[in-house]
Write a protein that holds these residues in place. Structure first.
Motif, PDB file in Angstrom:
ATOM      1  N   LYS A   1       0.798  -1.285  -0.059  1.00  0.00           N
ATOM      2  CA  LYS A   1       0.121  -0.029   0.013  1.00  0.00           C
ATOM      3  C   LYS A   1       0.866   1.261  -0.195  1.00  0.00           C
ATOM      4  O   LYS A   1       1.880   1.195   0.567  1.00  0.00           O
ATOM      5  CB  LYS A   1      -0.858  -0.001   1.336  1.00  0.00           C
ATOM      6  CG  LYS A   1      -1.861  -1.196   1.209  1.00  0.00           C
ATOM      7  CD  LYS A   1      -2.408  -1.152   2.649  1.00  0.00           C
ATOM      8  CE  LYS A   1      -3.495  -2.619   2.779  1.00  0.00           C
ATOM      9  NZ  LYS A   1      -3.886  -2.844   3.827  1.00  0.00           N
TER      10      LYS A   1
ATOM     11  N   GLY B   1       1.686   5.273   0.768  1.00  0.00           N
ATOM     12  CA  GLY B   1       1.445   6.380   1.905  1.00  0.00           C
ATOM     13  C   GLY B   1       1.807   5.709   3.206  1.00  0.00           C
ATOM     14  O   GLY B   1       2.656   4.950   3.151  1.00  0.00           O
ATOM     15  N   GLU B   2       1.784   6.502   4.409  1.00  0.00           N
ATOM     16  CA  GLU B   2       2.030   6.162   5.488  1.00  0.00           C
ATOM     17  C   GLU B   2       0.940   5.750   6.559  1.00  0.00           C
ATOM     18  O   GLU B   2       0.071   6.456   6.381  1.00  0.00           O
ATOM     19  CB  GLU B   2       3.245   7.205   6.161  1.00  0.00           C
ATOM     20  CG  GLU B   2       3.758   7.075   7.259  1.00  0.00           C
ATOM     21  CD  GLU B   2       4.760   8.200   7.757  1.00  0.00           C
ATOM     22  OE1 GLU B   2       5.806   8.275   7.233  1.00  0.00           O
ATOM     23  OE2 GLU B   2       4.030   9.269   8.316  1.00  0.00           O
ATOM     24  N   ILE B   3       1.411   4.817   7.301  1.00  0.00           N
ATOM     25  CA  ILE B   3       0.202   4.587   8.406  1.00  0.00           C
ATOM     26  C   ILE B   3       0.867   4.849   9.787  1.00  0.00           C
ATOM     27  O   ILE B   3       2.006   4.682  10.047  1.00  0.00           O
ATOM     28  CB  ILE B   3      -0.115   2.888   8.447  1.00  0.00           C
ATOM     29  CG1 ILE B   3      -1.113   2.757   9.273  1.00  0.00           C
ATOM     30  CG2 ILE B   3       1.038   1.991   8.460  1.00  0.00           C
ATOM     31  CD1 ILE B   3      -1.939   1.320   9.171  1.00  0.00           C
ATOM     32  N   ARG B   4      -0.013   5.364  10.670  1.00  0.00           N
ATOM     33  CA  ARG B   4       0.512   5.648  12.178  1.00  0.00           C
ATOM     34  C   ARG B   4      -0.225   4.508  13.037  1.00  0.00           C
ATOM     35  O   ARG B   4      -1.186   4.365  12.915  1.00  0.00           O
ATOM     36  CB  ARG B   4      -0.156   6.914  12.546  1.00  0.00           C
ATOM     37  CG  ARG B   4       0.507   8.197  11.591  1.00  0.00           C
ATOM     38  CD  ARG B   4       0.065   9.644  12.330  1.00  0.00           C
ATOM     39  NE  ARG B   4       0.640   9.826  13.648  1.00  0.00           N
ATOM     40  CZ  ARG B   4       1.959  10.261  13.693  1.00  0.00           C
ATOM     41  NH1 ARG B   4       3.038  10.393  12.750  1.00  0.00           N
ATOM     42  NH2 ARG B   4       2.017  10.362  14.946  1.00  0.00           N
ATOM     43  N   ILE B   5       0.735   3.907  13.708  1.00  0.00           N
ATOM     44  CA  ILE B   5       0.297   2.872  14.532  1.00  0.00           C
ATOM     45  C   ILE B   5       0.287   2.959  16.044  1.00  0.00           C
ATOM     46  O   ILE B   5       1.591   3.440  16.363  1.00  0.00           O
ATOM     47  CB  ILE B   5       1.242   1.595  14.077  1.00  0.00           C
ATOM     48  CG1 ILE B   5       1.187   1.109  12.588  1.00  0.00           C
ATOM     49  CG2 ILE B   5       0.900   0.323  15.093  1.00  0.00           C
ATOM     50  CD1 ILE B   5       2.062   0.322  12.267  1.00  0.00           C
TER      51      ILE B   5
END
Length: 438
Positions: A328, A330-334
């Motif tokens: 995927k 983009g960037e994901i915040r976890i």
């Protein structure tokens, strides 16, 4: 009369627990049950075979279910396979290894026959365990005594590219041992054999090519056969290690893919050091464990549609996740869980230890290079030398340069743009995981 469906119904109604269901099934292992043919495989299509395999547990699945990592397989990967969930980024299969195994299966059986006088024969059928219908097996060869019609045991045929210590003395690689025990349980038989022919890598690729030819041609054209013979004989002259394999390949090819009977004993004698076979007696304790783990895996994970935990090595688990998780952008915040924070602290500790070892290794290598100086000077420009000690012992010294060639891709692209475009292939590597600031 044993009725598995009735037991499952009681389990589904919560009249019995999973452990009680396992105990009931295992208690019938002492019964004189009759092997059950699931399907005739002589006319089974690849799709039908895959579906039958997917809706069952096979002998080669046992190691994974036991938590033994073989060939990078994981329990979650097996779960995905049984559920028909395909990887987004599939790992390339080593078709050459699979195809060479198919071609040489009969050769392994033939050599086994010359060594034991037990007669291997094939029954083209998929068998189903009468006590647990989700175990299904394809048997390489059944075995009978000369003059007898009934089988006395089974033979599992293997090939591998090199001898390893797991085959020494009475040893059998444990994942193969589990496989044969599963077959003995399914067939309610007491004796199995496993035989393995050790085949060099280059010879395996030759065998794979011949297997593909055997599928492509009902009868091989004379010109094709002659060309292959010429090329194989040329290789045989330059490589003594694979010469005996080439001899049998030529007989396989010219004899419509079987070894003439008069060639069997000479070939078997020549390959004695490259061939091993072991007898495996039925073990009721390991059999109970196999049934217990298979029933548990099927009803805890497959039937409940519940993914197994990732318990295998980091490499195997990372490869699985990267194969099944679609990439995927983009960037994901976890939001970190407490378990993640604990693991992050552990990673930081390991990173410090790793740096300490690296610094120490750098110091050692630096000290080594300082000690090399006198020896390089003593060589006086020679690339090789012999150092003679006071006790007469000798050490070889080497200070040789290595030639290497590299391609100027910019020059190639500018001078031959069309050829460059045709030759260049783009590929994407597997993701490389990193954590910053630890």
């Amino acid at each position: 009369m044993f009725d598995f469906d009735e037991i499952v119904e009681r389990y589904n109604k919560k009249e019995i627990t999973l452990n009680e269901m396992i105990d009931i099934v295992c208690s019938h292992l002492s019964d004189s049950y009759i092997p059950k043919v699931y399907k005739n495989t002589s006319k089974m299509t690849t799709e039908e075979w895959e579906n039958a395999r997917r809706d069952s547990i096979g002998g080669s699945d046992q190691a994974t279910i036991f938590g033994i990592e073989t060939y990078g397989r994981t329990q979650r990967g097996l779960f995905f396979d049984k559920k028909g969930i395909m990887p987004v980024n599939p790992k390339a299969k080593n078709i050459a290894v699979l195809d060479s195994g198919h071609l040489l299966e009969q050769t392994v059986a033939d050599i086994f026959y010359t060594k034991t006088a037990l007669i291997p024969y094939e029954i083209k059928a998929m068998f189903e365990h009468p006590l647990f219908p989700h175990i299904r097996c394809n048997i390489d060869r059944f075995l009978r005594y000369s003059g007898h019609k009934e089988p006395m045991g089974i033979l599992e045929c293997k090939t591998t590219h090199e001898f390893n210590t797991s085959w020494e003395e009475e040893g059998v690689p444990f994942h193969y041992y589990l496989q044969v025990q599963t077959y003995l349980s399914t067939l309610n038989m007491d004796t199995g054999y496993i035989a393995c022919l050790f085949v060099p890598v280059q010879a395996r690729y030759m065998a794979a090519s011949l297997y593909q030819l055997s599928k492509a041609f009902e009868k091989m054209p004379v010109k094709v056969a002659n060309d292959i013979c010429d090329s194989m004989l040329a290789v045989a002259k330059t490589d003594s290690e694979i010469e005996p394999y080439i001899k049998v390949f030529l007989h396989l090819m010219l004899g419509e893919f079987y070894i003439p009977r008069n060639m069997l004993k000479p070939f078997a004698d020549e390959m004695s050091k490259k061939f091993v076979y072991k007898k495996i007696e039925r073990d009721k304790e390991i059999e109970k464990e196999i049934l217990s783990k298979d029933i548990s895996f099927w009803y805890e994970y497959i039937e409940k549609n519940h993914m197994p935990p990732l318990i295998e090595s980091g490499d195997a688990c990372a490869e699985l996740l990267n194969s099944y998780l679609p990439p995927k952008t983009g960037e994901i915040r976890i939001k970190a869980t407490p378990a993640m924070e604990d693991k992050l602290n552990e990673l930081a500790t390991l990173e410090k230890q790793k740096k300490m070892f690296k610094d120490k290794l750098d110091e050692i290598e630096k000290a080594q290079k300082e000690l090399y100086t006198d020896f390089i000077e003593a060589l006086d420009g020679h690339s090789k030398g012999v150092l003679i000690l006071s006790d007469g012992k000798e050490h070889t010294l080497s200070n040789a340069s290595r030639n290497s060639r590299s391609t100027n891709y910019k020059l190639l692209e500018e001078g031959y743009p069309e050829a460059f475009e045709a030759a260049v292939k783009e590929s994407t590597s597997s993701p490389s995981f990193k954590i910053s600031r630890i």
